[in-house]
Enzyme design. Structure first.
Site, PDB file in Angstrom:
ATOM      1  N   GLY A 127      66.568  23.652  58.958  1.00  0.00           N
ATOM      2  CA  GLY A 127      67.984  23.287  58.890  1.00  0.00           C
ATOM      3  C   GLY A 127      68.890  24.399  58.404  1.00  0.00           C
ATOM      4  O   GLY A 127      70.015  24.139  57.981  1.00  0.00           O
ATOM      5  N   GLN A 128      68.412  25.647  58.479  1.00  0.00           N
ATOM      6  CA  GLN A 128      69.239  26.762  58.016  1.00  0.00           C
ATOM      7  C   GLN A 128      70.278  27.121  59.074  1.00  0.00           C
ATOM      8  O   GLN A 128      69.927  27.384  60.235  1.00  0.00           O
ATOM      9  CB  GLN A 128      68.372  27.989  57.711  1.00  0.00           C
ATOM     10  N   ASN A 164      66.701  26.112  52.679  1.00  0.00           N
ATOM     11  CA  ASN A 164      66.271  25.888  54.054  1.00  0.00           C
ATOM     12  C   ASN A 164      65.869  27.204  54.708  1.00  0.00           C
ATOM     13  O   ASN A 164      66.438  28.250  54.388  1.00  0.00           O
ATOM     14  CB  ASN A 164      67.403  25.242  54.855  1.00  0.00           C
ATOM     15  N   HIS A 169      70.295  31.066  50.598  1.00  0.00           N
ATOM     16  CA  HIS A 169      71.112  30.360  49.612  1.00  0.00           C
ATOM     17  C   HIS A 169      70.327  29.178  49.089  1.00  0.00           C
ATOM     18  O   HIS A 169      69.648  28.481  49.841  1.00  0.00           O
ATOM     19  CB  HIS A 169      72.439  29.900  50.217  1.00  0.00           C
ATOM     20  N   LEU A 170      70.456  28.976  47.802  1.00  0.00           N
ATOM     21  CA  LEU A 170      69.837  27.837  47.143  1.00  0.00           C
ATOM     22  C   LEU A 170      70.906  26.753  47.013  1.00  0.00           C
ATOM     23  O   LEU A 170      71.921  26.968  46.348  1.00  0.00           O
ATOM     24  CB  LEU A 170      69.331  28.273  45.767  1.00  0.00           C
ATOM     25  N   HIS A 171      70.698  25.625  47.708  1.00  0.00           N
ATOM     26  CA  HIS A 171      71.595  24.479  47.527  1.00  0.00           C
ATOM     27  C   HIS A 171      71.249  23.834  46.182  1.00  0.00           C
ATOM     28  O   HIS A 171      70.063  23.576  45.892  1.00  0.00           O
ATOM     29  CB  HIS A 171      71.351  23.416  48.598  1.00  0.00           C
ATOM     30  N   ASP A 203      79.894  24.400  47.890  1.00  0.00           N
ATOM     31  CA  ASP A 203      79.650  24.242  49.323  1.00  0.00           C
ATOM     32  C   ASP A 203      80.892  23.656  49.996  1.00  0.00           C
ATOM     33  O   ASP A 203      81.527  22.748  49.477  1.00  0.00           O
ATOM     34  CB  ASP A 203      78.433  23.331  49.540  1.00  0.00           C
TER      35      ASP A 203
HETATM   36  P1  DGP Z   1      72.225  25.713  55.492  1.00  0.00           P
HETATM   37  O1  DGP Z   1      72.320  24.605  56.517  1.00  0.00           O
HETATM   38  O2  DGP Z   1      71.080  25.512  54.527  1.00  0.00           O
HETATM   39  O3  DGP Z   1      72.241  27.076  56.117  1.00  0.00           O
HETATM   40  O4  DGP Z   1      73.525  25.561  54.618  1.00  0.00           O
HETATM   41  C1  DGP Z   1      74.702  26.276  54.841  1.00  0.00           C
HETATM   42  C2  DGP Z   1      75.753  25.676  53.951  1.00  0.00           C
HETATM   43  O5  DGP Z   1      76.823  26.583  53.855  1.00  0.00           O
HETATM   44  C3  DGP Z   1      76.353  24.363  54.480  1.00  0.00           C
HETATM   45  O6  DGP Z   1      76.090  23.330  53.530  1.00  0.00           O
HETATM   46  C4  DGP Z   1      77.840  24.616  54.577  1.00  0.00           C
HETATM   47  C5  DGP Z   1      78.031  25.882  53.778  1.00  0.00           C
HETATM   48  N1  DGP Z   1      79.041  26.783  54.296  1.00  0.00           N
HETATM   49  C6  DGP Z   1      79.098  27.290  55.543  1.00  0.00           C
HETATM   50  N2  DGP Z   1      80.153  28.121  55.650  1.00  0.00           N
HETATM   51  C7  DGP Z   1      80.742  28.151  54.424  1.00  0.00           C
HETATM   52  C8  DGP Z   1      81.869  28.836  53.902  1.00  0.00           C
HETATM   53  O7  DGP Z   1      82.567  29.602  54.562  1.00  0.00           O
HETATM   54  N3  DGP Z   1      82.176  28.597  52.595  1.00  0.00           N
HETATM   55  C9  DGP Z   1      81.431  27.754  51.815  1.00  0.00           C
HETATM   56  N4  DGP Z   1      81.811  27.584  50.562  1.00  0.00           N
HETATM   57  N5  DGP Z   1      80.353  27.096  52.283  1.00  0.00           N
HETATM   58  C10 DGP Z   1      80.027  27.296  53.572  1.00  0.00           C
END
Ligand code: DGP
Length: 114
Positions: free
Chosen positions: A93-94, A87, A100-102, A30
């Site tokens: 909070g998406q 999310n 995507h699975l955090h 992330d």
């Molecule tokens: P959510 O809020 O659940 O949709 O999480 C989106 C996540 O994606 C957030 O933690 C930051 C991450 N993220 C957003 N843009 C990028 C990117 O370009 N590259 C990476 N590696 N992560 C990203």
């Protein structure tokens, strides 16, 4: 999907710190980590939200968790523990509409989440 940032990571159009991939699944760190280890596990095919899962995606959903546990072991946090979060939409909070699975670990998580 052409304007999806995670599809661009799948295609290699934008870089990602990739920790795992197979035919169906990609995982990368992330950009804004919320824990010492924080990676995202995504399906390579575009699915916007949990609401868009179809019965034929059942195996794919399982593969996301199988990848999560494989990487968690690689990262040395399978025994210490980790949190998996997916999310959905605004209240969930998406922010990126490619599911995507955090997977977060290497610190003590708290409950309830904010
Ligand atoms: P959510 O809020 O659940 O949709 O999480 C989106 C996540 O994606 C957030 O933690 C930051 C991450 N993220 C957003 N843009 C990028 C990117 O370009 N590259 C990476 N590696 N992560 C990203």
């Amino acid at each position: 999907m052409s304007d999806c940032i995670f599809c661009k990571i799948v295609s290699g159009d934008i870089p990602g710190d990739i920790v795992y991939q197979d035919d169906d699944v990609l995982a990368f760190r992330d950009l804004s980590p919320q824990a010492p280890v924080h990676f995202l596990v995504i399906p390579k095919k575009h699915i916007s939200t949990i609401n868009d899962f179809q019965p034929e995606d059942a195996s794919l959903v399982g593969k996301l968790f199988l990848a999560a546990k494989t990487i968690a072991k690689q990262e040395g946090m399978d025994e210490s523990g980790y949190r998996c979060v997916m999310n959905c939409n605004d209240d969930g909070g998406q922010t990126v509409h490619h599911i995507h699975l955090h997977v977060m670990g290497k610190r003590q998580m708290t409950w309830p989440p904010g």
